[in-house]
Motif scaffolding. Structure first.
Motif, PDB file in Angstrom:
ATOM      1  N   LYS A 100      32.781  38.285  33.526  1.00  0.00           N
ATOM      2  CA  LYS A 100      32.923  37.439  34.714  1.00  0.00           C
ATOM      3  C   LYS A 100      31.770  36.434  34.791  1.00  0.00           C
ATOM      4  N   MET A 101      30.569  36.892  34.458  1.00  0.00           N
ATOM      5  CA  MET A 101      29.384  36.045  34.542  1.00  0.00           C
ATOM      6  C   MET A 101      29.402  34.903  33.525  1.00  0.00           C
ATOM      7  N   TYR A 102      29.817  35.204  32.298  1.00  0.00           N
ATOM      8  CA  TYR A 102      29.708  34.204  31.231  1.00  0.00           C
ATOM      9  C   TYR A 102      31.009  33.499  30.866  1.00  0.00           C
ATOM     10  N   LEU A 103      32.163  34.119  31.165  1.00  0.00           N
ATOM     11  CA  LEU A 103      33.445  33.478  30.861  1.00  0.00           C
ATOM     12  C   LEU A 103      34.256  33.163  32.110  1.00  0.00           C
ATOM     13  N   GLY A 104      33.823  33.702  33.248  1.00  0.00           N
ATOM     14  CA  GLY A 104      34.527  33.427  34.493  1.00  0.00           C
ATOM     15  C   GLY A 104      35.758  34.280  34.723  1.00  0.00           C
ATOM     16  N   VAL A 105      36.004  35.258  33.840  1.00  0.00           N
ATOM     17  CA  VAL A 105      37.146  36.167  34.003  1.00  0.00           C
ATOM     18  C   VAL A 105      36.690  37.601  33.737  1.00  0.00           C
ATOM     19  N   ALA A 106      37.342  38.537  34.406  1.00  0.00           N
ATOM     20  CA  ALA A 106      37.032  39.952  34.167  1.00  0.00           C
ATOM     21  C   ALA A 106      38.006  40.500  33.130  1.00  0.00           C
ATOM     22  N   ALA A 107      37.586  41.547  32.449  1.00  0.00           N
ATOM     23  CA  ALA A 107      38.446  42.205  31.461  1.00  0.00           C
ATOM     24  C   ALA A 107      38.864  43.574  31.995  1.00  0.00           C
ATOM     25  N   ARG A 108      39.894  44.121  31.379  1.00  0.00           N
ATOM     26  CA  ARG A 108      40.379  45.450  31.746  1.00  0.00           C
ATOM     27  C   ARG A 108      39.991  46.402  30.610  1.00  0.00           C
ATOM     28  N   VAL A 109      39.449  47.571  30.968  1.00  0.00           N
ATOM     29  CA  VAL A 109      39.042  48.558  29.957  1.00  0.00           C
ATOM     30  C   VAL A 109      40.089  49.659  29.922  1.00  0.00           C
ATOM     31  N   THR A 110      40.625  49.931  28.735  1.00  0.00           N
ATOM     32  CA  THR A 110      41.673  50.945  28.628  1.00  0.00           C
ATOM     33  C   THR A 110      41.721  51.519  27.206  1.00  0.00           C
ATOM     34  N   PHE A 111      42.677  52.405  26.975  1.00  0.00           N
ATOM     35  CA  PHE A 111      42.889  53.051  25.675  1.00  0.00           C
ATOM     36  C   PHE A 111      41.638  53.784  25.184  1.00  0.00           C
ATOM     37  N   TRP A 112      41.052  54.587  26.061  1.00  0.00           N
ATOM     38  CA  TRP A 112      39.890  55.405  25.685  1.00  0.00           C
ATOM     39  C   TRP A 112      40.320  56.540  24.772  1.00  0.00           C
ATOM     40  N   ASP A 117      34.260  57.461  23.199  1.00  0.00           N
ATOM     41  CA  ASP A 117      33.377  56.562  22.446  1.00  0.00           C
ATOM     42  C   ASP A 117      34.118  55.371  21.833  1.00  0.00           C
ATOM     43  N   ASP A 118      35.352  55.148  22.268  1.00  0.00           N
ATOM     44  CA  ASP A 118      36.183  54.102  21.690  1.00  0.00           C
ATOM     45  C   ASP A 118      37.141  53.594  22.770  1.00  0.00           C
ATOM     46  N   CYS A 119      37.168  52.283  22.979  1.00  0.00           N
ATOM     47  CA  CYS A 119      38.042  51.726  24.016  1.00  0.00           C
ATOM     48  C   CYS A 119      38.453  50.302  23.661  1.00  0.00           C
ATOM     49  N   SER A 120      39.391  49.776  24.428  1.00  0.00           N
ATOM     50  CA  SER A 120      39.816  48.388  24.264  1.00  0.00           C
ATOM     51  C   SER A 120      39.492  47.600  25.519  1.00  0.00           C
ATOM     52  N   LEU A 121      39.005  46.384  25.323  1.00  0.00           N
ATOM     53  CA  LEU A 121      38.780  45.443  26.416  1.00  0.00           C
ATOM     54  C   LEU A 121      39.899  44.416  26.344  1.00  0.00           C
TER      55      LEU A 121
END
Length: 198
Positions: A100-112, A117-121
Motif C-alpha cells: 500500500k505504501m509503495y504501490l498504492g494497493v494492498a495485496a491478499r495473502v493466501t495459500f499457506w 513458511d510458504d504463501c502467495s501474495l
C-alpha cells in the motif's frame, strides 16, 4: 522633453509547488505514479540491452534486490512496525502495509502451507502493469519480477532468507499478479560480550 518609459518586461511566474491543500498522501500518490512510469522505462531499456528474456528477468530481480536492501530502512521508519512475531505476520505486513505504501494497493495473502513458511501474495490490481503490452518476442518476460527482488533484499536485511517467484502476472492476461514467497531460513543473531555474530 519626456523621459523614456522605464517599464520592465513582465515575466510569467510558474508555480512549481504543490497546492496548499495537498497533503503528504497526495505527494506520496505522485511518488507512486512516478515509480510506475519509471518502471516501464527501465523494463523497456532492459529489453533493448538484453536479447534473452531470462537475462532480463535476472536483471530485474537483481535490481530489485538492491532496491529492497536499501528500502527496508525507509519502510521501518515510516511504518512504525517494530517486530513481527512470525513469517505469517511478516507476510501480512508486506501485503497490507508495504504494498500500500509503495504501490498504492494492498495485496491478499493466501495459500499457506501447513508449516506456515510458504504463501502467495495476490495483487488484484497491479499498477506496474497499467497501459503495458508485452511484444510477442518477449513472451517469457516476467514483467513484475523486480518486486520479487525487492522482497528478497528487504527481508534479508531483517534476517529472513526467502525464495520469491512470480507465478502469475496480469500483464500476461492473468486476472491477478501472484507472488509466491517461501521462507528458507531465519538467520539467528548470537550476542556475546565483545561482539555480535550471525
Amino acid at each position: 522633453m519626456s523621459r523614456p518609459s522605464s517599464r520592465r518586461s513582465e515575466k510569467r511566474k510558474i508555480d512549481l509547488h504543490l497546492p496548499s491543500s495537498s497533503s503528504t498522501a497526495s505527494a506520496r500518490h505522485m511518488g507512486i505514479e512516478l515509480v510506475i512510469l519509471t518502471y516501464g522505462t527501465v523494463v523497456q531499456q532492459l529489453c533493448k540491452d538484453f536479447e534473452n528474456d531470462d537475462d532480463i528477468n535476472k536483471e530485474l530481480d537483481k535490481m530489485g534486490y538492491h532496491i529492497g536492501s536499501r528500502l527496508v530502512e525507509d519502510f521501518l521508519a515510516r511504518s512504525n512496525i517494530t517486530q513481527c512475531r512470525n513469517f505469517h505476520d511478516t507476510a501480512e505486513v508486506i501485503a497490507k502495509v508495504a504494498f500500500k505504501m509503495y504501490l498504492g494497493v494492498a495485496a491478499r495473502v493466501t495459500f499457506w502451507t501447513l508449516a506456515g513458511d510458504d504463501c502467495s501474495l495476490f495483487l488484484e490490481k497491479n499498477p506496474l502493469t497499467d497501459y503495458v503490452e508485452i511484444p510477442n518476442k518477449h513472451s517469457c518476460l516476467l514483467y513484475s519480477n523486480m518486486i520479487c527482488g525487492i522482497l528478497r533484499g528487504a527481508l534479508k536485511m531483517v534476517r529472513l532468507q526467502v525464495d520469491v517467484q512470480l507465478l502469475q502476472d496480469s500483464v500476461k492476461g492473468n486476472n491477478v499478479t501472484e507472488i509466491r514467497m517461501r521462507l528458507v531460513r531465519k538467520r539467528k543473531v548470537v550476542v556475546t560480550a565483545d561482539k555480535q555474530q550471525e
